[in-house]
Scaffold this active site. Structure first.
Site, PDB file in Angstrom:
ATOM      1  N   ARG A   1      67.298  59.566-107.410  1.00  0.00           N
ATOM      2  CA  ARG A   1      68.324  59.808-108.428  1.00  0.00           C
ATOM      3  C   ARG A   1      69.666  60.003-107.757  1.00  0.00           C
ATOM      4  NH1 ARG A   1      68.058  61.255-113.654  1.00  0.00           N
ATOM      5  NH2 ARG A   1      69.645  62.871-113.612  1.00  0.00           N
TER       6      ARG A   1
ATOM      7  N   ASN B   1      69.745  62.316 -95.803  1.00  0.00           N
ATOM      8  CA  ASN B   1      69.026  61.281 -96.552  1.00  0.00           C
ATOM      9  C   ASN B   1      68.506  60.242 -95.567  1.00  0.00           C
ATOM     10  OD1 ASN B   1      68.153  59.774 -98.865  1.00  0.00           O
ATOM     11  ND2 ASN B   1      69.910  58.410 -98.577  1.00  0.00           N
TER      12      ASN B   1
ATOM     13  N   HIS C   1      67.741  56.123 -95.519  1.00  0.00           N
ATOM     14  CA  HIS C   1      67.986  54.902 -96.293  1.00  0.00           C
ATOM     15  C   HIS C   1      67.331  53.727 -95.563  1.00  0.00           C
ATOM     16  CE1 HIS C   1      70.013  52.288 -99.115  1.00  0.00           C
ATOM     17  NE2 HIS C   1      70.296  51.494 -98.090  1.00  0.00           N
TER      18      HIS C   1
HETATM   19  C1  GRF Z   1      61.693  55.217 -98.249  1.00  0.00           C
HETATM   20  O1  GRF Z   1      61.703  53.850 -98.041  1.00  0.00           O
HETATM   21  C2  GRF Z   1      63.075  55.782 -98.015  1.00  0.00           C
HETATM   22  O2  GRF Z   1      63.801  55.086 -97.054  1.00  0.00           O
HETATM   23  C3  GRF Z   1      63.729  55.620 -99.353  1.00  0.00           C
HETATM   24  O3  GRF Z   1      62.711  55.862-100.289  1.00  0.00           O
HETATM   25  C4  GRF Z   1      61.442  55.582 -99.701  1.00  0.00           C
HETATM   26  C5  GRF Z   1      60.620  56.837 -99.831  1.00  0.00           C
HETATM   27  O4  GRF Z   1      59.301  56.664 -99.406  1.00  0.00           O
HETATM   28  N1  GRF Z   1      64.854  56.518 -99.473  1.00  0.00           N
HETATM   29  P1  GRF Z   1      58.328  57.909 -99.313  1.00  0.00           P
HETATM   30  O5  GRF Z   1      58.285  58.560-100.720  1.00  0.00           O
HETATM   31  O6  GRF Z   1      58.871  58.858 -98.299  1.00  0.00           O
HETATM   32  O7  GRF Z   1      56.997  57.357 -98.945  1.00  0.00           O
END
Ligand code: GRF
Length: 210
Positions: free
Chosen positions: A88, A104, A106
């Protein structure tokens, strides 16, 4: 005293799991999910970590929901807030409140491919190297100061899923590393860049493997 961390997630929580299992000098004070059914919450419960469902659909207004979320986070008194697949957009007021202690991950080599569907877009552009980035969150979506990145080669026969799986393996390496540095007080933000104090350790991981 160990670093108190609150994790925010929305789904399967594999990054949370990697962080929890990395033997970091942290205490995960709580895991909060805006989706009550998130598998990440189940894993938190298994480990005896407070798991807090906070359903955003019960709060139509983003600002109101984020204010509630911030209150819940503050209750756990974290030094660091970790977004681990938190799907979100956060309001500017929320980001301002936690700026400098909000990380975060990414799934791209930022500043390339901010936003969604990063693996599809990387393949469509024909890039030969792809990867992931841990960064501090600022109001500028997916553009905050970069802590660490990992690169993976793109293969001629890659599919978005195959590429995503390879990138995810690297996410599970670099997110715990970034959090360790934070917990050790070694991350310094200077003019929008992150310096690693007292060390020449590289802030990049180059994966040549599969
Ligand atoms: C990951 O690919 C991360 O880079 C992105 O969302 C995904 C989360 O995966 N922000 P998980 O829930 O940690 O398995």
């Amino acid at each position: 005293m160990s670093c108190r961390v609150v994790v925010l997630l929305s789904g399967r929580g594999s990054n949370f799991r990697a962080i929890a299992e990395a033997g970091l000098p942290i205490e995960i004070a709580a895991v909060i999910s805006n989706r009550p059914q998130a598998a990440g919450l189940d894993y938190a419960r298994e480990r005896g970590i407070p798991a807090v469902p906070l359903d955003h659909t019960a709060h139509p207004d983003r600002e109101a929901f984020d204010a509630l979320l911030a209150e819940e986070i503050d209750y756990h008194q974290p030094d660091l807030v970790v977004l681990a697949g938190y799907l979100r957009i956060l309001s500017p007021a929320f980001i301002a409140r936690f700026e400098g202690r909000l990380l975060n991950i990414h799934p791209s080599l930022l500043p390339m491919f901010p936003g969604l569907k990063t693996h599809e877009r990387a393949l469509a552009e024909g890039v030969k190297v792809h990867g992931c980035t841990v960064h501090f969150v600022t109001a500028d979506l997916d553009h905050g100061p970069i802590v660490i990145q990992a690169a993976v080669p793109v293969r001629a026969d890659d599919t978005p899923d195959a590429l995503a799986a390879r990138v995810l393996q690297q996410e599970h390496r670099i997110y715990p590393q970034a959090i360790r540095w934070f917990a050790e007080g070694r991350l310094e933000i200077h003019h929008g860049r992150v310096n690693l104090k007292d060390d020449l350790t590289s802030q990049s991981v180059l994966s040549t493997g599969t």
